[in-house]
Design an enzyme around this catalytic site. Structure first.
Site, PDB file in Angstrom:
ATOM      1  N   CYS A  98       4.662  43.016 -10.493  1.00 29.88           N
ATOM      2  CA  CYS A  98       5.996  43.561 -10.764  1.00 29.88           C
ATOM      3  C   CYS A  98       6.155  45.009 -10.308  1.00 29.88           C
ATOM      4  O   CYS A  98       7.258  45.542 -10.321  1.00 29.88           O
ATOM      5  CB  CYS A  98       6.316  43.468 -12.258  1.00 29.88           C
ATOM      6  SG  CYS A  98       5.244  44.503 -13.258  1.00 29.88           S
ATOM      7  N   CYS A 110       3.655  43.896 -19.742  1.00 32.46           N
ATOM      8  CA  CYS A 110       3.874  45.319 -20.026  1.00 32.46           C
ATOM      9  C   CYS A 110       2.979  45.790 -21.165  1.00 32.46           C
ATOM     10  O   CYS A 110       2.383  46.866 -21.100  1.00 32.46           O
ATOM     11  CB  CYS A 110       5.342  45.575 -20.371  1.00 32.46           C
ATOM     12  SG  CYS A 110       6.479  45.165 -19.034  1.00 32.46           S
TER      13      CYS A 110
END
Length: 170
Positions: free
Chosen positions: A62, A132
């Protein structure tokens, strides 16, 4: 360039952060929005400081990059301060912010037990954003490892200096 394109696609204009209401309406939990709008402990320490451990991690899938730093009191082994710089989505920024808050005031052994699942649960991250919180956990572990590596090198250098002085005085 990608960020500007993303903002145009989302209808947010250029150069402005998404308003909290707009982010919240896209499914982010209020804690993510809070840490994104008001990130805690943004900044950096001198990476050459022997009391500072730096963790730099990234997610190629990402493009998120996270730098988390801890400042440790050598005498007590407690983390006295922490900061971060993150290039990434709101969930990555929020995960970094939470991680710095959680490590402050804790001993080195304690912070190594912080898991991404705890961060993800605290922020109510959706499954697509779990990476994350994994970055935040990895950054904490990398910062601890860096600090311990510096500490070991310093101890070895001090031992070598002491040995040299002992030989010189004999």
């Amino acid at each position: 360039m990608l960020r500007a394109a993303g903002r145009r696609i989302l209808g947010l204009g250029s150069g402005h952060r998404a308003p909290a209401a707009a982010v919240a309406s896209r499914g982010y939990h209020e804690r993510v929005v809070d840490h994104y709008d008001n990130p805690r402990n943004v900044g950096s320490f001198d990476k050459n400081d022997p009391t500072v451990g730096t963790g730099l991690v990234g997610a190629p899938a990402c493009g998120d990059v996270m730098k988390l730093q801890i400042k440790v009191d050598d005498a007590t082994g407690k983390i006295v301060d922490a900061c971060f710089k993150t290039f990434g989505c709101g969930s990555a920024i929020a995960s970094s912010s939470v991680a710095t808050e959680w490590v402050k005031g804790k001993h080195m052994e304690e912070v190594s037990s912080i898991k991404n699942t705890e961060i993800a649960k605290h922020l109510s991250l959706p499954p697509v954003k779990l990476h994350c919180s994994m970055l935040a956990e990895d950054a904490i572990k990398a910062a601890v490892k860096d600090y311990e590596s510096k500490k070991a090198k310093l101890a070895a250098a001090n031992a070598e200096t002491a040995q040299t002085e002992k030989v010189a005085s004999a």
